[in-house]
Design an enzyme around this catalytic site. Sequence first.
Site, mmCIF file in Angstrom:
data_model
loop_
_atom_site.group_PDB
_atom_site.id
_atom_site.type_symbol
_atom_site.label_atom_id
_atom_site.label_comp_id
_atom_site.label_asym_id
_atom_site.label_seq_id
_atom_site.Cartn_x
_atom_site.Cartn_y
_atom_site.Cartn_z
ATOM 1 N N ASP A 137 0.836 -1.188 0.000
ATOM 2 C CA ASP A 137 0.000 0.000 0.000
ATOM 3 C C ASP A 137 0.878 1.248 0.000
ATOM 4 O OD1 ASP A 137 -2.469 1.252 0.107
ATOM 5 O OD2 ASP A 137 -2.281 1.554 2.255
ATOM 6 N N THR A 155 -3.105 5.929 -4.395
ATOM 7 C CA THR A 155 -1.982 6.682 -3.833
ATOM 8 C C THR A 155 -0.703 6.431 -4.621
ATOM 9 O OG1 THR A 155 -1.716 4.891 -2.258
ATOM 10 C CG2 THR A 155 -2.820 6.849 -1.487
ATOM 11 N N THR A 156 -0.438 5.185 -4.944
ATOM 12 C CA THR A 156 0.779 4.887 -5.692
ATOM 13 C C THR A 156 0.714 5.570 -7.055
ATOM 14 O OG1 THR A 156 0.669 2.734 -4.633
ATOM 15 C CG2 THR A 156 2.340 3.011 -6.314
ATOM 16 N N ASP A 180 -9.593 0.410 1.563
ATOM 17 C CA ASP A 180 -9.552 0.851 0.167
ATOM 18 C C ASP A 180 -10.856 0.497 -0.534
ATOM 19 O OD1 ASP A 180 -6.981 1.561 0.665
ATOM 20 O OD2 ASP A 180 -6.081 0.491 -1.023
HETATM 21 P P1 ADP Z 1 -2.726 2.552 -6.102
HETATM 22 O O1 ADP Z 1 -2.109 2.827 -4.772
HETATM 23 O O2 ADP Z 1 -2.446 3.630 -7.069
HETATM 24 O O3 ADP Z 1 -4.166 2.175 -6.028
HETATM 25 P P2 ADP Z 1 -2.267 -0.203 -6.730
HETATM 26 O O4 ADP Z 1 -1.043 -0.946 -6.366
HETATM 27 O O5 ADP Z 1 -3.514 -0.475 -5.990
HETATM 28 O O6 ADP Z 1 -1.918 1.325 -6.668
HETATM 29 O O7 ADP Z 1 -2.521 -0.443 -8.277
HETATM 30 C C1 ADP Z 1 -3.575 0.157 -8.948
HETATM 31 C C2 ADP Z 1 -3.455 -0.080 -10.424
HETATM 32 O O8 ADP Z 1 -3.540 -1.469 -10.721
HETATM 33 C C3 ADP Z 1 -4.608 0.587 -11.144
HETATM 34 O O9 ADP Z 1 -4.112 1.232 -12.285
HETATM 35 C C4 ADP Z 1 -5.499 -0.582 -11.517
HETATM 36 O O10 ADP Z 1 -6.284 -0.323 -12.658
HETATM 37 C C5 ADP Z 1 -4.494 -1.669 -11.747
HETATM 38 N N1 ADP Z 1 -5.072 -3.004 -11.660
HETATM 39 C C6 ADP Z 1 -5.732 -3.566 -10.618
HETATM 40 N N2 ADP Z 1 -6.138 -4.804 -10.918
HETATM 41 C C7 ADP Z 1 -5.738 -5.060 -12.190
HETATM 42 C C8 ADP Z 1 -5.843 -6.190 -13.087
HETATM 43 N N3 ADP Z 1 -6.462 -7.294 -12.721
HETATM 44 N N4 ADP Z 1 -5.297 -6.076 -14.304
HETATM 45 C C9 ADP Z 1 -4.672 -4.948 -14.684
HETATM 46 N N5 ADP Z 1 -4.517 -3.865 -13.887
HETATM 47 C C10 ADP Z 1 -5.046 -3.909 -12.660
HETATM 48 MG MG MG Z 2 -5.068 0.547 -5.133
#
Ligand code: ADP
Ligand code: MG
Length: 541
Positions: A62, A95-96, A392
Amino acid sequence: MLQGTPILVLKEGTERERGKSATQNNIAAARAIADAVRTTLGPRGMDKMLVDSMGDITITNDGVTILKEVDVEHPAAKMIVEVAKTQDQQCGDGTTTAVVLAGELLKRAEYLLEQNIHPTVITRGFQIALQEGQRLLEKEIGTPVKADDERMLVDCATTAMGSKGVFGSRDELAKIAVNAVRKIVEHRGERTIADVDQIKIEKRHGGTIADTQLIDGIILDKERGHPRMPRQVKKAKIALVNSALEIKKTEIESKINIKSANQIQSFLDEEDKTFRRMVEQVKATGANVLITQKGIDDVVLHYLAKEGIFALKQVKESDLQKLARATGAKIVTGLKELSSSDLGAAESVEEKKVGDDDMTYVTGCQNPRSVSILIRGGTEHVTQEVERSLQDALKVVSSVLEDGVVCPGGGATEIDLSVKLKKFAPSVGGREQLAVEAFAQALEAIPWALAENGGYDAINTLIELRGAHDGAGANRNVGVNLVDGKAADMWKLHVVEPARVKRQAISSAVEVADMVLRIDDVIASKKTAPTPPGGGGGHDH
Ligand code: ADP
Ligand code: MG
């Protein structure tokens, strides 16, 4: 008269860095932070193990947790951390993404600075791109969803939890999140409000993640005050008191001169009478459950038990407030004020064993918008990561219900914005156009990082994505399929996110990039020695 005399504005020894080198330094620090979290982006992102000074570890994926825990020194890096926190508060997710975008914007800005483009021009260009980006998100990329579209809500929750270490139980947790939020939704006029702070989360390690459950009511991490009290009270009438049911011990040690055995007895009798009176006062209101924020004397607990009253002591203030909202009770400051009209109602108040300890379940509350989630999992690390994931998911579901707009995930939204902004850039003209183009390129960092973290050749993926979003037959929903690294329709893969997450992520990223770019002077003031407690009180500047 001043000729030749240097004017000292700053105290001697003040560190100062100006102009380009100050900006470059700030950019480098901000980018370092972005690089640190980039590898955690997406479901295939890596985890970070954080070790604090006490040796306690947190394993997480996270972004905001990582940034909160890491001790950041550099002021510009701190600004990035702030952005992550804002993003977290506003959306609970993304956030990331926001941090990676901020880092990427600064990387592109650095290149423009090298070409002697003034920071003000760059920030202006970023603002233009941001505005157009928000418009595109709303008008061309976002898709409206209905509040009863359960499938879509679950998909959003699943996507939000996709990157967390709860993979195996994702679907069940997503359903719990959706059901919880749907219970607390309110409609005020035109507006829909889903305040997830109303959902009470408790965690207990032991069992497995699959044992995590949604409870209709409030659960408290407390056991009843006396073993003789009933384990369950049905048709509960609940009194909430925020003062202690004890005899005040005086601050100063007082001596009572007792000269005879009679006096001891009468002293104790007096104390006993006070305790009995307290219990009488509770009983007189018709309450059969008493919950206090402070302590309750053991003797009082004993008498309460005799009366068959269920009591909990030392319950957190925030829990008392949740109970008040759930049961319709009014929190009173003392027993004297307590009357039957202050009591709340619930079908049942019951102590149940969860793992090795007992918890109290207040169910069938007067207010149907009272729900709790009890998180279970093998170890404390697991329950903590489940909590972060659920937070989240809850926020994401509430965003979708409140705004009613979703976007495709997997980098599809970013790449689509990028392609559209590149086309828009020439209409801006001037040097700002270069900044708009830089902004468009920066957006590609998201699908890039997703593919790279999945172990794929990001260049190939990106070329495929650009192609899919441009020209005849363009599909704005095409993103990275992390199963094979190829371009795929995210709608079909159920990878969807609230539009709010994307909207906030790009605006947070621009905000921090602007802040960093506007700084051309870093002046480190000397730390003033802290004033010793009680001494002086004047400020030393
Ligand atoms: P953040 O802190 O920005 O939410 P995450 O590590 O949760 O970062 O990653 C979010 C990203 O991962 C988003 O761009 C989301 O669309 C992508 N994502 C989540 N699940 C999938 C999936 N099954 N296939 C492709 N991308 C995904
Ligand atoms: Mg996320």
